[in-house]
Motif scaffolding. Sequence first.
Motif, PDB file in Angstrom:
ATOM      1  N   ASN A   7     -16.455  39.284   6.130  1.00 36.19           N
ATOM      2  CA  ASN A   7     -15.779  39.625   4.882  1.00 36.19           C
ATOM      3  C   ASN A   7     -16.276  38.799   3.710  1.00 36.19           C
ATOM      4  OD1 ASN A   7     -13.615  41.564   5.798  1.00 36.19           O
ATOM      5  ND2 ASN A   7     -13.240  39.840   7.175  1.00 36.19           N
ATOM      6  N   ILE A   8     -16.474  39.486   2.599  1.00 36.12           N
ATOM      7  CA  ILE A   8     -16.808  38.875   1.319  1.00 36.12           C
ATOM      8  C   ILE A   8     -15.760  39.400   0.348  1.00 36.12           C
ATOM      9  CG2 ILE A   8     -18.528  38.713  -0.524  1.00 36.12           C
ATOM     10  CD1 ILE A   8     -20.600  39.641   1.674  1.00 36.12           C
ATOM     11  N   ALA A   9     -15.136  38.537  -0.421  1.00 31.53           N
ATOM     12  CA  ALA A   9     -14.117  38.980  -1.367  1.00 31.53           C
ATOM     13  C   ALA A   9     -14.484  38.566  -2.778  1.00 31.53           C
ATOM     14  CB  ALA A   9     -12.754  38.399  -1.002  1.00 31.53           C
ATOM     15  N   GLY A  46     -22.514  46.602   7.273  1.00 36.28           N
ATOM     16  CA  GLY A  46     -21.903  45.934   8.417  1.00 36.28           C
ATOM     17  C   GLY A  46     -20.905  44.864   8.045  1.00 36.28           C
ATOM     18  N   PHE A  47     -20.854  44.514   6.797  1.00 37.00           N
ATOM     19  CA  PHE A  47     -19.868  43.579   6.274  1.00 37.00           C
ATOM     20  C   PHE A  47     -18.881  44.380   5.441  1.00 37.00           C
ATOM     21  CE2 PHE A  47     -23.648  41.141   7.048  1.00 37.00           C
ATOM     22  CZ  PHE A  47     -23.181  39.951   7.591  1.00 37.00           C
ATOM     23  N   THR A  48     -17.763  43.769   5.090  1.00 34.03           N
ATOM     24  CA  THR A  48     -16.827  44.403   4.171  1.00 34.03           C
ATOM     25  C   THR A  48     -16.793  43.597   2.889  1.00 34.03           C
ATOM     26  OG1 THR A  48     -15.470  45.237   5.997  1.00 34.03           O
ATOM     27  CG2 THR A  48     -14.465  45.198   3.814  1.00 34.03           C
ATOM     28  N   ASP A  61     -14.101  35.772  -9.126  1.00 34.34           N
ATOM     29  CA  ASP A  61     -14.312  34.624  -8.255  1.00 34.34           C
ATOM     30  C   ASP A  61     -14.758  35.144  -6.896  1.00 34.34           C
ATOM     31  OD1 ASP A  61     -14.250  31.886  -7.779  1.00 34.34           O
ATOM     32  OD2 ASP A  61     -12.120  31.841  -7.304  1.00 34.34           O
ATOM     33  N   LEU A  62     -15.818  34.596  -6.340  1.00 35.41           N
ATOM     34  CA  LEU A  62     -16.349  35.027  -5.049  1.00 35.41           C
ATOM     35  C   LEU A  62     -15.808  34.144  -3.934  1.00 35.41           C
ATOM     36  CD1 LEU A  62     -18.445  36.882  -3.598  1.00 35.41           C
ATOM     37  CD2 LEU A  62     -20.059  35.010  -3.858  1.00 35.41           C
ATOM     38  N   TRP A  63     -15.287  34.758  -2.867  1.00 30.44           N
ATOM     39  CA  TRP A  63     -14.789  34.046  -1.695  1.00 30.44           C
ATOM     40  C   TRP A  63     -15.549  34.556  -0.477  1.00 30.44           C
ATOM     41  CZ3 TRP A  63      -8.789  33.152  -1.579  1.00 30.44           C
ATOM     42  CH2 TRP A  63      -8.370  32.664  -2.822  1.00 30.44           C
ATOM     43  N   LEU A  64     -15.955  33.648   0.412  1.00 31.30           N
ATOM     44  CA  LEU A  64     -16.724  33.994   1.602  1.00 31.30           C
ATOM     45  C   LEU A  64     -15.987  33.604   2.876  1.00 31.30           C
ATOM     46  CD1 LEU A  64     -20.220  32.682   0.444  1.00 31.30           C
ATOM     47  CD2 LEU A  64     -19.377  35.034   0.350  1.00 31.30           C
ATOM     48  N   GLY A 113     -13.934  40.464  19.767  1.00 30.04           N
ATOM     49  CA  GLY A 113     -14.743  41.576  19.275  1.00 30.04           C
ATOM     50  C   GLY A 113     -15.418  41.329  17.949  1.00 30.04           C
ATOM     51  N   GLU A 114     -15.020  40.279  17.231  1.00 32.74           N
ATOM     52  CA  GLU A 114     -15.655  39.924  15.957  1.00 32.74           C
ATOM     53  C   GLU A 114     -16.765  38.920  16.235  1.00 32.74           C
ATOM     54  OE1 GLU A 114     -12.466  39.985  12.366  1.00 32.74           O
ATOM     55  OE2 GLU A 114     -12.395  38.262  13.684  1.00 32.74           O
TER      56      GLU A 114
END
Length: 115
Positions: A7-9, A46-48, A61-64, A113-114
């Motif tokens: 996840n990338i937000a 493959g990422f969200t 603001d970027l959150w990883l 599974g992740e």
Amino acid sequence: MIGPGRNIAIKVPLHRWDEMVAFYRDRIGLRVARQMRDSIGFDFNGFTLWLDRVPHQAQADLWLELFSDDPDAALARLGSPLRDELEPLEGVTGHWTSDPAGTVLLVRQPREGET
């Protein structure tokens, strides 16, 4: 061991919300994977990529997300500050922290599974 999560937000100010959604959905052409009241997730190879609407935010603001089997040890290894006040972590074993430039990082155990 520490590795990338899935996840990338991007925390988006209210006044930029419609423009940001249109940019990623219409201009780039990313497929909407999931939509909630204040968030929209796009398939990002493959990422969200999450856009989160944050009314009190002044700028984006970027959150990883990072995965670790032992988030406490990972936090110690990174030498990063504990930032668990940022958002509640419900059903997640991990911690919020940040890199030296202030980018917010979620260091958490992956669920089954992740990877």
